[in-house]
Every structure is written in structure tokens, then in C-alpha cells.
Design an enzyme around this catalytic site. Structure first.
Site, PDB file in Angstrom:
ATOM      1  N   SER A 229       0.828  -1.197   0.000  1.00 45.96           N
ATOM      2  CA  SER A 229       0.000   0.000   0.000  1.00 45.96           C
ATOM      3  C   SER A 229       0.870   1.257   0.000  1.00 45.96           C
ATOM      4  O   SER A 229       1.614   1.496  -0.949  1.00 45.96           O
ATOM      5  CB  SER A 229      -0.956  -0.050   1.200  1.00 45.96           C
ATOM      6  OG  SER A 229      -1.967   0.920   1.091  1.00 45.96           O
TER       7      SER A 229
ATOM      8  N   ASP B 175      -9.844  -4.763  -4.517  1.00 46.39           N
ATOM      9  CA  ASP B 175      -9.249  -3.773  -3.614  1.00 46.39           C
ATOM     10  C   ASP B 175     -10.097  -2.504  -3.654  1.00 46.39           C
ATOM     11  O   ASP B 175     -10.197  -1.844  -4.685  1.00 46.39           O
ATOM     12  CB  ASP B 175      -7.816  -3.475  -4.056  1.00 46.39           C
ATOM     13  CG  ASP B 175      -7.027  -2.674  -3.033  1.00 46.39           C
ATOM     14  OD1 ASP B 175      -7.638  -1.914  -2.271  1.00 46.39           O
ATOM     15  OD2 ASP B 175      -5.788  -2.819  -3.011  1.00 46.39           O
TER      16      ASP B 175
ATOM     17  N   HIS C 200      -7.757  -5.529  -0.328  1.00 49.55           N
ATOM     18  CA  HIS C 200      -6.551  -4.765   0.008  1.00 49.55           C
ATOM     19  C   HIS C 200      -5.727  -5.543   1.036  1.00 49.55           C
ATOM     20  O   HIS C 200      -5.726  -5.238   2.231  1.00 49.55           O
ATOM     21  CB  HIS C 200      -6.955  -3.393   0.554  1.00 49.55           C
ATOM     22  CG  HIS C 200      -5.825  -2.395   0.601  1.00 49.55           C
ATOM     23  ND1 HIS C 200      -5.220  -1.899  -0.526  1.00 49.55           N
ATOM     24  CD2 HIS C 200      -5.201  -1.811   1.660  1.00 49.55           C
ATOM     25  CE1 HIS C 200      -4.276  -1.034  -0.172  1.00 49.55           C
ATOM     26  NE2 HIS C 200      -4.232  -0.972   1.147  1.00 49.55           N
TER      27      HIS C 200
END
Length: 209
Positions: A105, A154, A186
Site C-alpha cells: 500500500s 481492492d 486490500h
């Protein structure tokens, strides 16, 4: 004697916003069986999270596509000091080609920025569930292999961000592979982690198990 047990690979694991190094450390423990003489370091980002839990590389409070690049640029000094310290402490200052940056991320955002901006000529980058948001112009100094993994479900950073990052990096001479996982949110899946360590094993000359 010091050379006998000298690590041959440094893998730096970069967590996402609101998380900590402890959250990614198990990934290194899992990969140690394949990358046997590697050292894994999973630091906390320099700043406490704006939302009160964990740490962040830059604040996402009020972040927009228009201001994200400036926030990444502002985060570079803290990021660079931390990464350079880890590299020096582990004896890789003259061996950046034996260093891998692995992000999740926001950690991926910073890892990609570090190489796209030309500040870190490392041996490889792996990015899970991230994006390339570095301000232009991109000025890579070394074109290393990059592996991007992303899930189609996601809802934090859409998977097309990794596909777009791959296209941009490829245009700048990087050797980019992508793995888009149907239905994954995610997170990092076991399959994605497995493909990533196989990628690292290939790049750095290990035999994947």
C-alpha cells in the site's frame, strides 16, 4: 570470519499507513526458507499515523490525487534517512544491487518513488496493492526488475493503479511484471506472497522452493 556469515541480500519491508513494521515482519520469516542468507528488516515509518494508530510515511488526511505527489516529495527526507540507515547498519552501503524494497500500500508508493525518482538504485522492488504517484519528472538512475501484485476487489487502491504504474515504469526502462488477483481485496494473499518470493529468488540467484 566476518565474510563467512555475511548476508548476501537485504530485504526491506515497508508497511502501509496506520500499520507498523511488525505487521510485515512475518512475510520475511516466511520468505527466509527460500532466501536463506538474506536479512529482513521491517521498520516503522517515521511518523505516527494521523488517525492515531500505527505509523505513516505521509499523511492521508485530506489527500487527493492533486496533492499526493507533494506529500510524497515532502516525505522523502525521512524515508531516505531511515532506508540509508538500514542499508548502512547491515553492511550494504556498497551493495545496493543486493537490496530489495518490498512495500504494501503506502509502503509500495514510497518504494516506487524511491526508484522512479532515482534516489535508490536497488536490485529489485516488489509492490503489493500500491500505486505510482511520484511527481514528474521521473528520473530513474538504474532500471531494476519490479513486480507488482494487486487484487481486483481492492476498495482502497484499485488494481488499475498497479497496471498503470507498470505501464509508466516500463516506458522509463524498468523490467516490470504484474500479478492481478481476481477477487482479492486490500491485502497480501498467500499466492501473491509466493509469487513475489519466487520473483526475488530469480532476480537474486536463489533457487525457489
Amino acid at each position: 570470519m566476518a565474510e563467512t556469515n555475511r548476508p548476501n541480500l537485504l530485504v526491506i519491508l515497508l508497511h502501509g499507513v496506520g500499520s507498523s513494521g511488525d505487521n510485515l515482519a512475518p512475510l520475511g520469516e516466511e520468505w527466509a526458507g527460500t532466501l536463506g542468507d538474506a536479512v529482513f528488516v521491517s521498520p516503522d515509518a517515521p511518523e505516527p499515523s494521523s488517525f492515531g494508530a500505527g505509523y505513516q510515511w505521509f499523511s492521508v488526511a485530506g489527500v487527493t490525487p492533486e496533492n499526493r505527489g507533494a506529500r510524497i516529495a515532502a516525505a522523502r527526507p525521512g524515508f531516505d534517512a531511515l532506508i540509508n540507515g538500514i542499508i548502512a547498519d547491515n553492511g550494504f552501503a556498497g551493495r545496493l544491487d543486493r537490496v530489495a524494497l518490498v512495500g504494501f500500500s503506502q509502503g509500495t508508493i514510497m518504494a516506487l518513488d524511491a526508484v522512479a525518482n532515482g534516489r535508490f538504485g536497488v536490485g529489485a522492488v516488489v509492490g503489493f496493492s500500491g500505486r505510482l504517484s511520484s511527481p514528474e519528472p521521473l528520473s530513474p538512475s538504474t532500471k531494476m526488475p519490479v513486480f507488482l501484485v494487486h487484487g481486483t476487489a481492492d476498495d482502497v487502491i484499485p488494481s488499475w493503479e498497479s497496471e498503470q504504474a507498470a505501464d509508466t515504469l516500463a516506458k522509463h526502462g524498468f523490467d516490470v511484471e504484474t500479478s492481478i488477483e481476481p477477487g482479492l481485496g486490500h491485502t497480501i494473499s498467500g499466492a501473491g506472497a509466493g509469487r513475489a518470493v519466487e520473483f526475488l529468488a530469480k532476480v537474486f540467484g536463489y533457487e525457489a522452493l
